[in-house]
Every structure is written in structure tokens, then in C-alpha cells.
Write an enzyme that holds these catalytic residues in place. Structure first.
Site, PDB file in Angstrom:
ATOM      1  N   GLY A 105       7.285  -8.861   3.254  1.00  0.00           N
ATOM      2  CA  GLY A 105       6.642 -10.087   2.826  1.00  0.00           C
ATOM      3  C   GLY A 105       5.275 -10.346   3.405  1.00  0.00           C
ATOM      4  N   ASP A 144      10.444   0.821  -2.126  1.00  0.00           N
ATOM      5  CA  ASP A 144       9.501  -0.189  -1.644  1.00  0.00           C
ATOM      6  C   ASP A 144       9.193   0.025  -0.165  1.00  0.00           C
ATOM      7  OD1 ASP A 144       9.444  -3.867  -2.054  1.00  0.00           O
ATOM      8  OD2 ASP A 144       7.871  -2.393  -1.569  1.00  0.00           O
ATOM      9  N   GLY A 165       2.871  -8.891   2.557  1.00  0.00           N
ATOM     10  CA  GLY A 165       1.995  -8.810   1.385  1.00  0.00           C
ATOM     11  C   GLY A 165       2.264  -9.953   0.416  1.00  0.00           C
ATOM     12  N   GLU A 220      10.702  -9.215  -4.616  1.00  0.00           N
ATOM     13  CA  GLU A 220      11.208  -7.954  -4.036  1.00  0.00           C
ATOM     14  C   GLU A 220      12.689  -8.101  -3.712  1.00  0.00           C
ATOM     15  OE1 GLU A 220       8.573  -7.573  -0.724  1.00  0.00           O
ATOM     16  OE2 GLU A 220       7.273  -6.160  -1.770  1.00  0.00           O
ATOM     17  N   SER A 269       0.817  -1.223   0.000  1.00  0.00           N
ATOM     18  CA  SER A 269       0.000   0.000   0.000  1.00  0.00           C
ATOM     19  C   SER A 269       0.852   1.275   0.000  1.00  0.00           C
ATOM     20  CB  SER A 269      -0.931  -0.015   1.219  1.00  0.00           C
ATOM     21  OG  SER A 269      -0.158  -0.065   2.403  1.00  0.00           O
ATOM     22  N   LYS A 328       6.045   1.484  11.473  1.00  0.00           N
ATOM     23  CA  LYS A 328       6.846   0.318  11.066  1.00  0.00           C
ATOM     24  C   LYS A 328       8.180   0.250  11.819  1.00  0.00           C
ATOM     25  CE  LYS A 328       3.796  -0.659   7.838  1.00  0.00           C
ATOM     26  NZ  LYS A 328       4.142  -0.660   6.431  1.00  0.00           N
ATOM     27  N   ALA A 347       7.963  -1.571   3.728  1.00  0.00           N
ATOM     28  CA  ALA A 347       8.459  -2.621   4.629  1.00  0.00           C
ATOM     29  C   ALA A 347       7.455  -2.812   5.756  1.00  0.00           C
ATOM     30  CB  ALA A 347       9.822  -2.239   5.205  1.00  0.00           C
ATOM     31  N   ASP A 348       7.522  -4.003   6.368  1.00  0.00           N
ATOM     32  CA  ASP A 348       6.637  -4.256   7.511  1.00  0.00           C
ATOM     33  C   ASP A 348       7.288  -3.823   8.814  1.00  0.00           C
ATOM     34  OD1 ASP A 348       4.485  -5.688   6.083  1.00  0.00           O
ATOM     35  OD2 ASP A 348       6.152  -7.010   5.579  1.00  0.00           O
TER      36      ASP A 348
HETATM   37  O1  DER Z   1       4.786  -7.463   1.545  1.00  0.00           O
HETATM   38  C1  DER Z   1       5.662  -6.647   1.324  1.00  0.00           C
HETATM   39  O2  DER Z   1       6.861  -6.942   1.164  1.00  0.00           O
HETATM   40  C2  DER Z   1       5.283  -5.187   1.381  1.00  0.00           C
HETATM   41  O3  DER Z   1       6.250  -4.410   0.720  1.00  0.00           O
HETATM   42  C3  DER Z   1       5.230  -4.791   2.857  1.00  0.00           C
HETATM   43  O4  DER Z   1       6.494  -5.066   3.388  1.00  0.00           O
HETATM   44  C4  DER Z   1       4.830  -3.352   3.073  1.00  0.00           C
HETATM   45  O5  DER Z   1       3.483  -3.235   2.709  1.00  0.00           O
HETATM   46  P1  DER Z   1       2.652  -1.947   3.144  1.00  0.00           P
HETATM   47  O6  DER Z   1       3.357  -0.764   2.503  1.00  0.00           O
HETATM   48  O7  DER Z   1       1.288  -2.193   2.550  1.00  0.00           O
HETATM   49  O8  DER Z   1       2.647  -1.887   4.636  1.00  0.00           O
END
Ligand code: DER
Length: 235
Positions: A99, A85, A101, A107, A30, A125, A87-88
Site C-alpha cells: 500500500g 504483485d 503505492g 489489491e 514498480s 523488502k 510488497a513493501d
Molecule cells: O503499493 C503497493 O501495494 C505496491 O504493490 C507495493 O507494495 C510494492 O511496490 P514496489 O514493487 O514499487 O516496491
């Protein structure tokens, strides 16, 4: 400011680092969605030219096609100028959990081929230790004897009070299947797992394990959007 506003702020800030002619890793999730939207907007406005996108998932691939971003792949572009990108989790050493997602393998393939990897997150995060939260640590495994793999992973992290579960798809019944035709085992730790490189090596040595969601030493900077503003952490 909603959490999504913060994600968008971080994403737009990251896209300021995109220059015409770049080969870009396009993230998934997202937060990364906003970065892909912004890149497409700048291309449409003529403010960016000659961009090639390397998507990190079929979802991002479809979004980029819809938005008219020219796409390619790692076979054609083995070196990527910049990836953006989400991250969680992000720890103070810029190590990540990704991951949740489901896109961690592609990735990590793209982001480990980058000259620069900018992570974009909202402040929720940030963690002290990757693997120290009680949230999922995703591991991509081949479907063959996945339960055997699950048990071996759990045994590996018995010291950290580990439990594992097969990730299910939306309708709750069937196993979630990644873009690569694999399954995901989500690991949950009660205690800190300690040295990340040791944990990574131990996981990857298990036959049947494809990849895990710890991104150790890959990020070159992290843009954090919080209610008090934006902070940028660089390695
Ligand atoms: O699943 C993933 O790797 C996503 O990049 C995740 O790490 C971050 O997703 P978000 O921006 O929806 O929180």
C-alpha cells in the site's frame, strides 16, 4: 545488478507460473510492472493465449490496455487463478505490508479472491516482523472526518509508540486520493505491534476505516531476487 534488475528477475520468474487460459490478478508498483510487461510480451509472442487480466489499480489498468492485455473485473471473474504483485515488506510467515503505492484496497480485493498469490520482491523488502519496521503502515479511510480516524488509529497503537499522518499527493498540498476516492493515513510504529490478526481486527472495527495494508496469510509464495540469486518461499 540494480534494484530494478532484481525486481525484473523476480517478476519474470513469477510469470513462469502463468498458463494459457488463466484469469490473472495484475499487481501494482514498480516490481509488478515488470510482470505485466512480461505477460504482454509472451502474449504478443504467442507463447501465452486466452489470458484475462484483473487490474489492481487504474495505473495497472492503463498499462495493460496500452500493452493489449485483455481485461475484466471481479464481478465477471469472482475467482482468480493467480495474482502476481509486489510488497513493501515480507516477514518469514509470508505476511506482507502493501500500500505504499496507494493501491492496497483493490489489491487486497483481488488477492483475497485468488487461488494462488505470488509475491515478487527484491531482497530489501524482507523484514523480521511486519509492522516492526519504522516505515509506513498504510490505512485507507473515508475522507469524512479523517483526522478523527487518524487520532483513533494512533490511540489504538499507543502501546507501540504510534504516530500517523495524512498522505499528501505529489504537490505536497492536497491529500492523496485513492482510486476509490478515499484518503490514506500512514501509521508509523516505534515498537512492534504484536499479533497481526489482533491489530487487523482492531483497525477494521473502527467505523470510517476502509482497509489496511497488512496482508495476513494471503500470499501462497514469495519470490525473492537477491544479489546471490533467487529464492522462493512457499507456505
Ligand atoms: O503499493 C503497493 O501495494 C505496491 O504493490 C507495493 O507494495 C510494492 O511496490 P514496489 O514493487 O514499487 O516496491
Amino acid at each position: 545488478l540494480t534494484q530494478d534488475d532484481l525486481k525484473k528477475i523476480a517478476a519474470y520468474k513469477a510469470v513462469e507460473h502463468v498458463k494459457s487460459g488463466m484469469v490473472l490478478g495484475l499487481g501494482t508498483g514498480s516490481t509488478a510492472k515488470h510482470a505485466v510487461d512480461r505477460i504482454a510480451q509472451l502474449l504478443q509472442q504467442g507463447k501465452l493465449k486466452d489470458i484475462v487480466g484483473i487490474p489492481t489499480s487504474t495505473i495497472t489498468h492503463e498499462q495493460a490496455v496500452r500493452l493489449g492485455i485483455p481485461l475484466s473485473d471481479l464481478d465477471s471473474h469472482p475467482v482468480v487463478d493467480l495474482a502476481i504483485d509486489g510488497a513493501d515488506e515480507v516477514d518469514p510467515g509470508l505476511n506482507l505490508v502493501k500500500g505504499r503505492g496507494g493501491s492496497l484496497l483493490r489489491e487486497k480485493m483481488v488477492e483475497s479472491a485468488c487461488k494462488k498469490f505470488i509475491v515478487i520482491v527484491d531482497e530489501s523488502k524482507l523484514v523480521k516482523h511486519v509492522g516492526g519496521s519504522r516505515l509506513a503502515m498504510p490505512v485507507e479511510v473515508i475522507p469524512f472526518c479523517w483526522n478523527h480516524s487518524l487520532k483513533r488509529l494512533v490511540a489504538l497503537f499507543a502501546y507501540a509508540g504510534c504516530v500517523g499522518e495524512l498522505r499528501k499527493s505529489g504537490d505536497g498540498g492536497k491529500a492523496y486520493v485513492t482510486d476509490n476516492g478515499n484518503y490514506i493515513i500512514d501509521l508509523y510504529f516505534e515498537r512492534d505491534i504484536g499479533d497481526l490478526n489482533k491489530a487487523s481486527d482492531a483497525i477494521l472495527r473502527l467505523p470510517g476505516i476502509v482497509e489496511h495494508g497488512m496482508f495476513i496469510g494471503l500470499a501462497t509464495s514469495v519470490i525473492v531476487a537477491g544479489v546471490d540469486g533467487i529464492t522462493v518461499k512457499t507456505k
